[in-house]
Motif scaffolding. Sequence first.
Motif, PDB file in Angstrom:
ATOM      1  N   SER A 144       0.851  -1.191   0.000  1.00 40.62           N
ATOM      2  CA  SER A 144       0.000   0.000   0.000  1.00 40.62           C
ATOM      3  C   SER A 144       0.881   1.234   0.000  1.00 40.62           C
ATOM      4  N   ILE A 145       0.605   2.145  -0.929  1.00 41.55           N
ATOM      5  CA  ILE A 145       1.426   3.347  -1.103  1.00 41.55           C
ATOM      6  C   ILE A 145       0.499   4.548  -1.218  1.00 41.55           C
ATOM      7  N   THR A 146       0.804   5.596  -0.479  1.00 48.67           N
ATOM      8  CA  THR A 146      -0.028   6.797  -0.531  1.00 48.67           C
ATOM      9  C   THR A 146       0.611   7.923  -1.351  1.00 48.67           C
ATOM     10  N   PHE A 163      -3.683  -1.148  -8.392  1.00 46.30           N
ATOM     11  CA  PHE A 163      -5.048  -0.654  -8.339  1.00 46.30           C
ATOM     12  C   PHE A 163      -5.121   0.486  -7.353  1.00 46.30           C
ATOM     13  N   ARG A 164      -5.970   1.444  -7.689  1.00 40.75           N
ATOM     14  CA  ARG A 164      -6.108   2.660  -6.890  1.00 40.75           C
ATOM     15  C   ARG A 164      -7.399   2.615  -6.090  1.00 40.75           C
ATOM     16  N   GLU A 165      -7.301   3.131  -4.881  1.00 43.38           N
ATOM     17  CA  GLU A 165      -8.452   3.255  -4.002  1.00 43.38           C
ATOM     18  C   GLU A 165      -8.424   4.658  -3.417  1.00 43.38           C
ATOM     19  N   ALA A 191      -2.791   3.778  -3.352  1.00 41.30           N
ATOM     20  CA  ALA A 191      -2.643   2.741  -4.365  1.00 41.30           C
ATOM     21  C   ALA A 191      -2.080   1.482  -3.723  1.00 41.30           C
ATOM     22  N   THR A 192      -2.413   0.358  -4.311  1.00 41.23           N
ATOM     23  CA  THR A 192      -1.829  -0.913  -3.903  1.00 41.23           C
ATOM     24  C   THR A 192      -1.154  -1.510  -5.118  1.00 41.23           C
ATOM     25  N   LEU A 193       0.109  -1.834  -4.949  1.00 41.40           N
ATOM     26  CA  LEU A 193       0.872  -2.480  -6.002  1.00 41.40           C
ATOM     27  C   LEU A 193       1.184  -3.895  -5.569  1.00 41.40           C
ATOM     28  N   ILE A 194       1.209  -4.803  -6.525  1.00 43.18           N
ATOM     29  CA  ILE A 194       1.673  -6.159  -6.253  1.00 43.18           C
ATOM     30  C   ILE A 194       3.069  -6.233  -6.836  1.00 43.18           C
TER      31      ILE A 194
END
Length: 88
Positions: A34-36, A52-54, A58-61
């Motif tokens: 999780s990255i802000t 994917f963005r929320e 954002a969350t990166l795999i």
Amino acid sequence: MTNPSAQTATLSDLGAMLRGMTPRLDAETYRFCSITSDAEVAALWGESLSLFREDEGATLILREAAAAQHGLPLHPRCSRLCWRCSLP
């Protein structure tokens, strides 16, 4: 150009499709990160398997090694199954 109705007919045989699948476990280990920071997302998205963005960020795999190299919190380890399907 391929005939779409021919593809539909082939893909409608679920049993054949399942018998033709050959799963492979990816040797890599992945982490959800999780990255802000938009700057971090921009710097890392090219290394990610998925992004994917929320509303929260954002969350990166990422591959585990890449996540550790960038000093990101290491959330639970994940594996990836890759599937190939050979239809008759």
